[in-house]
Design an enzyme around this catalytic site. Structure first.
Site, PDB file in Angstrom:
ATOM      1  N   ARG A  57      47.279   4.296 -16.071  1.00 49.99           N
ATOM      2  CA  ARG A  57      46.084   3.452 -15.835  1.00 49.99           C
ATOM      3  C   ARG A  57      46.554   2.017 -15.994  1.00 49.99           C
ATOM      4  NH1 ARG A  57      42.188   1.052 -19.194  1.00 49.99           N
ATOM      5  NH2 ARG A  57      40.095   0.912 -18.278  1.00 49.99           N
TER       6      ARG A  57
ATOM      7  N   SER B 130      35.301  10.665 -13.915  1.00 49.44           N
ATOM      8  CA  SER B 130      34.581  10.264 -15.128  1.00 49.44           C
ATOM      9  C   SER B 130      33.101  10.563 -14.973  1.00 49.44           C
ATOM     10  CB  SER B 130      34.711   8.755 -15.347  1.00 49.44           C
ATOM     11  OG  SER B 130      36.034   8.366 -15.234  1.00 49.44           O
TER      12      SER B 130
ATOM     13  N   LYS C 125      38.254  -0.600 -22.731  1.00 54.13           N
ATOM     14  CA  LYS C 125      37.545  -0.726 -21.444  1.00 54.13           C
ATOM     15  C   LYS C 125      36.301  -1.585 -21.668  1.00 54.13           C
ATOM     16  CE  LYS C 125      35.349   2.366 -18.070  1.00 54.13           C
ATOM     17  NZ  LYS C 125      35.705   1.762 -16.795  1.00 54.13           N
TER      18      LYS C 125
HETATM   19  C1  LIG Z   1      40.456  11.034 -18.618  1.00 49.57           C
HETATM   20  C2  LIG Z   1      39.728   9.810 -18.210  1.00 49.57           C
HETATM   21  N1  LIG Z   1      38.417   9.767 -18.325  1.00 49.57           N
HETATM   22  C3  LIG Z   1      37.746   8.661 -17.951  1.00 49.57           C
HETATM   23  C4  LIG Z   1      38.405   7.581 -17.436  1.00 49.57           C
HETATM   24  C5  LIG Z   1      37.687   6.363 -16.938  1.00 49.57           C
HETATM   25  O1  LIG Z   1      37.802   6.232 -15.531  1.00 49.57           O
HETATM   26  P1  LIG Z   1      36.925   5.123 -14.782  1.00 49.57           P
HETATM   27  O2  LIG Z   1      35.505   5.395 -15.108  1.00 49.57           O
HETATM   28  O3  LIG Z   1      37.309   5.108 -13.381  1.00 49.57           O
HETATM   29  O4  LIG Z   1      37.370   3.802 -15.485  1.00 49.57           O
HETATM   30  P2  LIG Z   1      38.790   3.119 -15.409  1.00 49.57           P
HETATM   31  O5  LIG Z   1      39.735   3.961 -16.195  1.00 49.57           O
HETATM   32  O6  LIG Z   1      39.207   3.064 -13.991  1.00 49.57           O
HETATM   33  O7  LIG Z   1      38.590   1.805 -16.023  1.00 49.57           O
HETATM   34  C6  LIG Z   1      39.786   7.661 -17.338  1.00 49.57           C
HETATM   35  N2  LIG Z   1      40.512   6.653 -16.852  1.00 49.57           N
HETATM   36  N3  LIG Z   1      40.423   8.773 -17.719  1.00 49.57           N
HETATM   37  C1  LIG Z   2      39.621   4.338 -19.804  1.00 52.20           C
HETATM   38  C2  LIG Z   2      38.397   4.692 -20.546  1.00 52.20           C
HETATM   39  N1  LIG Z   2      37.350   5.348 -19.963  1.00 52.20           N
HETATM   40  C3  LIG Z   2      36.350   5.536 -20.790  1.00 52.20           C
HETATM   41  C4  LIG Z   2      35.087   6.215 -20.439  1.00 52.20           C
HETATM   42  O1  LIG Z   2      34.181   6.240 -21.262  1.00 52.20           O
HETATM   43  O2  LIG Z   2      35.020   6.737 -19.339  1.00 52.20           O
HETATM   44  S1  LIG Z   2      36.654   4.926 -22.327  1.00 52.20           S
HETATM   45  C5  LIG Z   2      38.175   4.399 -21.861  1.00 52.20           C
HETATM   46  C6  LIG Z   2      39.122   3.713 -22.763  1.00 52.20           C
HETATM   47  C7  LIG Z   2      39.667   4.624 -23.831  1.00 52.20           C
HETATM   48  O3  LIG Z   2      40.596   3.912 -24.563  1.00 52.20           O
HETATM   49  P1  LIG Z   2      40.776   4.120 -26.130  1.00 52.20           P
HETATM   50  O4  LIG Z   2      41.318   5.487 -26.311  1.00 52.20           O
HETATM   51  O5  LIG Z   2      41.762   3.053 -26.509  1.00 52.20           O
HETATM   52  O6  LIG Z   2      39.443   3.907 -26.756  1.00 52.20           O
END
Ligand SMILES: Cc1ncc(COP(=O)(O)OP(=O)(O)O)c(N)n1
Ligand SMILES: Cc1nc(C(=O)O)sc1CCOP(=O)(O)O
Ligand SMILES: [Mg+2]
Length: 535
Positions: free
Chosen positions: A355, A424, A453
């Site tokens: 990512r 997601s 995020k």
């Molecule tokens: C395993 C997993 N779950 C959720 C996310 C979030 O994806 P998305 O909503 O497209 O947000 P971004 O990651 O693109 O900011 C994820 N990356 N992985």
């Molecule tokens: C990439 C991403 N997606 C989310 C969702 O809710 O879909 S939360 C998230 C960030 C997760 O990072 P951390 O493990 O550092 O909290």
């Protein structure tokens, strides 16, 4: 890589051979005096070259590993069956073992056909004299055509001497049954019990029971048991007559991966993937007139194995510890993407997502290709966040998309049926739509608030539970998850909640591998305690 010592005494045939082979390595690697990882196979010769010593040589060559050979028997064999067996006297097996083990820096020994008690004992004695890094025992007893290759008298010596020394034993259903006194093995549950009995009563450190002959199963299911946990390793059953030698090849490939330094479970996963791909590639080959033909071990030379039409299938259990990279964190800690991916996998990450939000496309592609090599060598799937183009360009195992990214059905039509697609979801409706549109899993969160995020909506444990209960797909939880709260997440005890996805708890820490190891233990222990390892 270990560097070869110079200064051989050029006084005998053996020493001259050693010098010659040292030079071969130097030429093939293009640098001075490096040695290849080395597997010694102790097995029978198959004149048809589909199985036995010949399969072992080809499998090791395909996996980039040197293979030496101690021949225990010479068989007259073709695609119809075994027409004759000529057993090599045990003295001479012992002499061959002495020649190779005393001189050639063997890393791993793999055994196949060991037709007499005397030969098993000779091997046992030589291995005591010359210990190696690992011993892979494929307890070959019956050929695929049904011909007996090692009689019942050998079984006791196997059980008493060889298996206690083995790092892994790889019996098929018939062999596992024979080792256990003829019990019937008809279900996956029988296979688990058999793996446990062989492990506990005969002493190999790991057991892989190959369920290829299991009745009424569309998948090829193998059971791997490491003394603590069971793993169900599934691959699609390739419809082909050309499956002669798959057992020998699988065991040799495991040995080759171990010789390269792999851990046991990744070695087994890689070996299964390799065999499945080679079978798929070879399904239309026609050699011989009998019922079972050989397959092409070296298909990789003709078609890059990564571009196989059958890449690794999605296994929901891979969601257990899902590592999601972040270039800002890597920059902060001065690490490359590839190094952080490697460390996460070494600690126990079971799937990786790149990512990378702040990186140029060309750099992203470069990092994806390198990360894919690391992931493939460990049998861990690699997904790309958001960027279908990058996933296509590097032939990654799949993508993860959000609600405002490329729609799942479009991603599916671009990537094809075999690639993994995660999406997601924060609501039951989104989870339902993901299933309708052909996703493989959903990521659900934020379970807790996160700094990784921006402006992410937190759904909490209740929100996660609601999504899981509505979802027909496996779920991985994400958002603010780390060692302090991972138990609370997994204690929800929901059947389709398969693991946790983490960013900062791995990549914004000093030692990624030890954080991964800790999280892996916490997730698996909590899953076990809440009995969500459903058969
Ligand atoms: C395993 C997993 N779950 C959720 C996310 C979030 O994806 P998305 O909503 O497209 O947000 P971004 O990651 O693109 O900011 C994820 N990356 N992985
Ligand atoms: C990439 C991403 N997606 C989310 C969702 O809710 O879909 S939360 C998230 C960030 C997760 O990072 P951390 O493990 O550092 O909290
Ligand atoms: Mg996205």
């Amino acid at each position: 890589m270990q560097v070869f010592m110079l200064g051989f005494q050029l006084s005998g045939v053996l020493n001259l051979k050693a010098v010659h082979e040292t030079n071969v390595y130097a030429v093939t690697t293009g640098c001075s005096k490096q040695r290849l990882p080395h597997v010694l196979t102790v097995a029978g010769s198959d004149s048809g070259a589909g199985a036995g010593i010949q399969a072992d040589l080809k499998a090791c060559a395909a996996r980039g590993v040197y293979c030496s050979t101690v021949v225990t028997a010479v068989t007259a064999q073709n695609t119809v069956g075994v027409q004759g067996v000529n057993i090599v006297p045990e003295r001479f097996v012992s002499e061959q073992l002495q020649s190779v083990l005393s001189d050639m820096n063997v890393d791993v020994v793999k055994t196949g056909m060991l037709p007499t008690v005397g030969i098993v004992k000779a091997l046992y004695d030589r291995l005591k004299q010359y210990p190696v890094q690992a011993l892979v025992v494929d307890p070959v007893m019956v050929s695929t055509s049904g011909d007996v290759l090692a009689g019942p008298s050998v079984l006791d010596t196997f059980r008493d001497q060889l298996l206690p020394m083995a790092d892994i034993a790889t019996p098929n259903l018939k062999e596992a049954s024979a080792l256990l006194g003829g019990i019937r093995l008809q279900t996956v549950s029988d296979m688990r019990s058999a793996a446990k009995s062989i492990h506990n009563n005969m002493g190999p450190r790991n057991v892989l029971i190959k369920g290829g002959d299991l009745p009424a199963s569309s998948d090829a299911v193998d059971i791997f048991f490491d003394g603590v946990e069971f793993y169900e390793l599934r691959s699609s059953r390739i419809q082909t007559r050309n499956s002669h030698g798959t057992g020998c090849t699988l065991a040799s490939c495991i040995a080759a991966e171990l010789a390269k330094g792999s851990q046991m479970l990744p070695a087994v996963r890689v070996a299964k993937h390799y065999v499945e791909t080679a079978l798929d590639y070879s399904k239309d080959i026609l050699i011989g007139n009998g019922l079972q033909g050989p397959f092409d071990h070296l298909c990789k030379l003709k078609r890059n194995i990564r571009n196989s039409s059958k890449p690794q299938r999605f296994d929901p259990d891979d969601l257990l510890l899902y590592a999601v990279t972040d270039s800002r964190m890597n920059n902060k800690w001065g690490r490359s993407i590839t190094d952080s991916v490697r460390a996460a996998i070494e600690g126990g990450a079971t799937i990786v997502q790149l990512r990378e939000k702040d990186i140029e496309t060309s750099n992203f592609l470069e990092a994806a290709k390198k990360s894919l090599e690391v992931c493939r060598s460990h049998g861990v799937p690699l997904l790309i966040n958001d960027r279908i183009d990058i996933a296509l360009a590097c032939d990654a195992d799949g993508v993860h998309v959000g609600q405002s990214d490329m729609p799942v059905h479009v991603a599916r039509s671009l990537l094809g049926p075999e690639k993994i697609i995660g999406v997601s979801c924060k609501t039951p409706e989104q989870a339902h739509q993901a299933w309708v549109n052909g996703a493989d899993y959903i990521g659900s969160g934020g379970v807790y608030s996160t700094n990784t995020k921006a402006n992410n909506i937190t759904i909490g444990l209740d929100g996660l539970k609601t999504v899981c209960l509505a979802s027909k797909l496996p779920v991985v939880a994400i958002g603010g998850i780390g060692p302090s709260n991972v138990r609370a997440v997994m204690e929800l005890g929901l059947e389709n909640l398969k693991g946790v996805a983490v960013v900062s708890a791995l990549f914004d820490r000093e030692c990624i591998a030890s954080e991964a190891q800790n999280l892996h233990t916490l997730v698996s222990e909590t899953m076990k305690a809440t009995s969500v390892f459903h058969d």
